[in-house]
Scaffold this motif. Structure first.
Motif, PDB file in Angstrom:
ATOM      1  N   ASP A 171       0.838  -1.216   0.000  1.00 41.08           N
ATOM      2  CA  ASP A 171       0.000   0.000   0.000  1.00 41.08           C
ATOM      3  C   ASP A 171       0.865   1.256   0.000  1.00 41.08           C
ATOM      4  N   GLY A 172       1.948   1.222   0.772  1.00 40.88           N
ATOM      5  CA  GLY A 172       2.841   2.376   0.796  1.00 40.88           C
ATOM      6  C   GLY A 172       3.491   2.613  -0.552  1.00 40.88           C
ATOM      7  N   THR A 173       3.865   1.544  -1.228  1.00 39.82           N
ATOM      8  CA  THR A 173       4.465   1.670  -2.557  1.00 39.82           C
ATOM      9  C   THR A 173       3.463   2.249  -3.547  1.00 39.82           C
ATOM     10  N   MET A 174       2.217   1.797  -3.480  1.00 35.24           N
ATOM     11  CA  MET A 174       1.193   2.329  -4.387  1.00 35.24           C
ATOM     12  C   MET A 174       1.007   3.827  -4.182  1.00 35.24           C
ATOM     13  N   ILE A 175       0.918   4.246  -2.928  1.00 34.12           N
ATOM     14  CA  ILE A 175       0.697   5.665  -2.623  1.00 34.12           C
ATOM     15  C   ILE A 175       1.895   6.506  -3.065  1.00 34.12           C
ATOM     16  N   ALA A 176       3.107   6.036  -2.746  1.00 33.97           N
ATOM     17  CA  ALA A 176       4.308   6.787  -3.121  1.00 33.97           C
ATOM     18  C   ALA A 176       4.453   6.880  -4.636  1.00 33.97           C
TER      19      ALA A 176
END
Length: 347
Positions: A171-176
């Motif tokens: 999820d963090g990778t998607m947002i970043a």
């Protein structure tokens, strides 16, 4: 009861009309009037027309027996609009526009002037849509990138289980990534390794085909170095974990915890829920594009000109809007500086 009449339940004459409008031309046949539209645009029109047919079925059943174009009289469209009064002005405009696009294409010889005047009135009322829905929800790309980074690092390291850690990393990778490469939700969810995401030892490159962009034009960009380590870790560690967990094998980039591809309708709410936890504001994927435009505009008028290529727009309309916005911001800064200078003189 459904608000949309399924295609296989449409009257036979409507089904035939719809097929003819989409038909591709042959050596001896002309193309359908809507055959140039992409599949997503045709599906949108189909759903709007299906809403119209469902309303006719329940509110004016006798009209179904008429030829499709003859049903769309001004009184009948006005009655439909009254029943749609609970929706937003832009929504009503889109419904009327969809129906008229289909019917006027099917019967261009009919006089549609009254219906077009009705549409023009709806367009004036709708304006540019409901801008208030974005108030307070358009953050800077920097804030969104930092939120994704925190989720993929600090939150992931503190996760109590391996599954939870992997979900935080994903999820963090998607947002970043969205913060720095603000793609449309459909394009982002449709990324596929080896097809629209090319992985080499040196770079990661996103290459979207025309059918994944609104403009219909291909779009290509190298993944920024600041997000590349996160994406590589996801590709090399997190994604294989999910695929093995669910015994799946495919090339779709974003996957759920069972290894199945993340569906577009699930990916959006997931990102919005996570941004709510991280920033206090619910930011759906499309707002990342507003964030990019706003960030560029607030940086400088010159940077506002980058909006068009970054967002893959074919025209300069949005870029010009934000360029003017940036000029306003610059003027405000200059005015503030002038006031501060005058204060120093008075002292």
């Amino acid at each position: 009861m459904s608000l949309i009449l399924p295609l296989d339940e449409w009257p036979a004459q409507d089904q035939e009309m719809w097929l003819n409008l989409q038909a591709g031309g042959g050596p001896l046949d002309d193309c359908g009037a809507l055959s140039h539209l992409r599949a997503t645009s045709l599906k949108t029109l189909e759903l709007r027309y299906a809403r119209w047919l469902q309303w006719l079925t329940t509110s004016d059943a006798n009209a179904i027996t008429l030829p499709p174009a003859r049903r769309a009289t001004l009184p009948r469209l006005s009655a439909w609009l009254r029943d749609l009064s609970h929706t937003r002005p832009m929504t009503r405009l889109m419904f009327i526009d969809g129906v008229l696009r289909i019917l006027s294409a099917a019967d261009p010889t009919q006089d549609w002037s009254a219906q077009r005047r009705l549409k023009a009135g709806l367009k004036r009322t709708a304006g540019r849509g409901d801008r208030d829905r974005k108030l307070g929800r358009v953050l800077s790309s920097e804030v969104l990138f930092r939120a994704g980074l925190i989720l993929a690092t600090g939150h992931a390291e503190a996760a109590p289980t391996s599954l939870r850690r992997m979900m935080c990393l994903r999820d963090g990778t998607m947002i970043a990534m969205l913060a720095l490469m603000p793609m449309r939700r459909r394009a982002f969810a449709g990324l596929r390794i080896g097809i629209s995401l090319h992985v080499t030892a040196d770079t990661l490159t996103v290459a979207l085909p025309g059918d994944l962009t609104k403009s219909g034009q291909p779009w290509e960009a190298v993944v920024p170095q600041s997000v590349e380590p996160l994406l590589r870790r996801y590709v090399n560690e997190v994604r294989p974990y999910f695929l093995e967990r669910g015994q799946q094998q495919h090339d779709v980039l974003w996957v759920g915890k069972t290894g199945l591809p993340f569906k577009e309708n699930a990916l959006g709410p997931r990102i919005a829920d996570q941004t709510l936890k991280l920033t206090g504001r619910r930011i759906p994927p499309h707002f990342f594009r507003d964030a990019a435009a706003t960030t560029l505009a607030r940086s400088s008028p010159e940077h506002a000109k980058l909006i068009r290529p970054i967002l893959a727009h074919t025209s300069f309309g949005t870029a010009e809007h934000h360029y003017i916005h940036a000029q306003t911001i610059e003027a405000g800064r200059d005015y503030a500086d002038l006031i501060n200078q005058k204060k120093k003189v008075c002292r």
